[in-house]
Design an enzyme around this catalytic site. Structure first.
Site, short mmCIF file in Angstrom:
data_model
loop_
_atom_site.label_atom_id
_atom_site.label_comp_id
_atom_site.label_asym_id
_atom_site.label_seq_id
_atom_site.Cartn_x
_atom_site.Cartn_y
_atom_site.Cartn_z
N GLY A 1 -1.84 -39.99 35.67
CA GLY A 1 -2.67 -38.86 36.10
C GLY A 1 -4.03 -39.25 36.63
O GLY A 1 -4.83 -38.39 36.99
N LYS B 1 14.10 -41.98 31.39
CA LYS B 1 12.83 -42.68 31.59
C LYS B 1 12.20 -42.82 30.21
O LYS B 1 11.81 -41.83 29.59
CB LYS B 1 11.90 -41.86 32.52
CG LYS B 1 10.46 -42.36 32.51
CD LYS B 1 9.54 -41.53 33.41
CE LYS B 1 8.08 -41.80 33.07
NZ LYS B 1 7.15 -41.11 33.97
N THR C 1 1.47 -35.91 39.49
CA THR C 1 0.19 -35.22 39.57
C THR C 1 -0.37 -35.18 41.00
O THR C 1 -0.93 -34.16 41.42
CB THR C 1 -0.83 -35.89 38.63
OG1 THR C 1 -0.23 -36.05 37.35
CG2 THR C 1 -2.09 -35.05 38.49
#
Lengths: 70, 257
Positions: free
Chosen positions: B159, B98, B208
């Site tokens: 997040g 990634k 998250t």
């Protein structure tokens, strides 16, 4: 000689990357080099090359491994 | 109803369309339970300097039956991302990566110039590249043209829990992309994941929302069902929205008429 490992100067007598890795990871509860990776002066050193790759004064070494991540 | 609907990335068939991050859980045990509850097959990892004052993470052992997707999180240049990818391949024995190149630390916003450069280099070097990118159809197209195995546009800021900030863009990306679209970042709750899937995403990557939920394991299960429901809903084909009521009951034979 002084080697910069993970951004910090270290005094070392290691002749090669393998010895340096052993020196640095003493005290960590690990079984072997699996899961680790090392870069010397910004370039990957494959595990098969650790022993034959010499280190010299002022070298910059990154010793990394996978951690939790997103 | 249920026909085979596997996601294929770089020739690998995946039965789960949820990718789960492993960071920020209250403890390792809850992290492992959440991964199991999510039904995911792919978990993300970061690559970090070994610290002498921190005991080694046993995450690798705990999750050894999963497919690891290492990331280049925190990198700000293509050069650093490329080196991190090479280190990840050596450490984890996977060529999946990634690619994340951050252009602004405060917003953790992708730097697409560096990202394109890193993607080009890593594809040439044999990596299966999944770039984390802006929700920009042109950027996603460019990344696919360079050989990215999938594109991973942001739902919203990393997040932030703001969900899919630009559903119109995301739908455009999903309709046009020649490679799978994995919505990465910003998912805050199960309905966000369902919306991403209803818009046509191939998969969702989140961390998250689960790790910081009051009950991470329960939220992981919620995400699993949301992704499945959203995917089924997308495939089933939603009704068009209209501004007026449309009775669902028959209009004949009304009592008293």
């Amino acid at each position: 000689m002084t080697i910069v490992i993970n951004g910090e100067p270290h005094e070392s007598q290691a002749a090669n990357v393998l010895e340096l890795w052993k020196e640095f990871t003493t005290g960590l509860e690990i079984e072997g080099p699996q899961g680790f990776a090392i870069a010397l002066n910004g370039a990957l050193v494959r595990k098969t090359q650790w022993q034959s790759t010499h280190v010299t004064q002022g070298d910059r070494i990154e010793i990394v491994r996978p951690m939790q991540g997103g | 109803m249920e026909t085979k609907d596997t996601l294929k990335i770089a020739g690998v068939e995946l039965s789960s369309r949820l990718f789960l991050g492993t960071a920020g859980y209250p403890n390792q045990s809850l992290m492992t339970e959440a991964v199991v509850a999510s039904g995911c097959e792919i978990v993300t990892m970061s690559i970090r300097r070994v610290s002498l004052d921190r005991r080694g993470s046993d995450t690798l052992t705990l999750l050894k039956s999963y497919r690891f997707l290492p990331n280049t999180a925190g990198c700000e240049t293509a050069r650093d991302a490329i080196l991190t990818a090479e280190l990840a391949r050596e450490a984890l024995g996977t060529n999946w990566i990634k690619v994340e190149v951050i252009g602004n630390r405060e917003m953790l916003y992708p730097d697409v110039v560096e990202l394109l450069e890193a993607t080009r280099h890593l594809v040439d070097d044999g990596f299966v590249v999944l770039p984390y990118c802006t929700d920009d159809p042109v950027v996603c197209q460019r990344l696919a043209d360079l050989g990215a195995a999938a594109v991973m546009p942001m739902g919203s800021l990393i997040g932030s829990g703001m969900g899919v900030a630009n559903p119109a863009n995301l739908e455009l990306i999903c309709k046009r992309s020649p490679v799978p679209v994995v919505v990465d970042a910003g998912i805050g709750t199960a309905s966000d994941a369902a919306i991403a899937m209803e818009l046509g995403a191939s998969a969702v990557l989140l961390n998250t929302a689960v790790a910081k939920a009051d009950d991470p394991v329960m939220m992981a299960a919620a995400m699993r069902y949301a992704v499945e429901a959203g995917r089924l809903s997308f495939r089933a084909g939603r009704i068009p929205k209209r501004g007026r009521a449309e009775p669902s009951s028959p209009q004949f034979g009304l009592v008293g008429s």
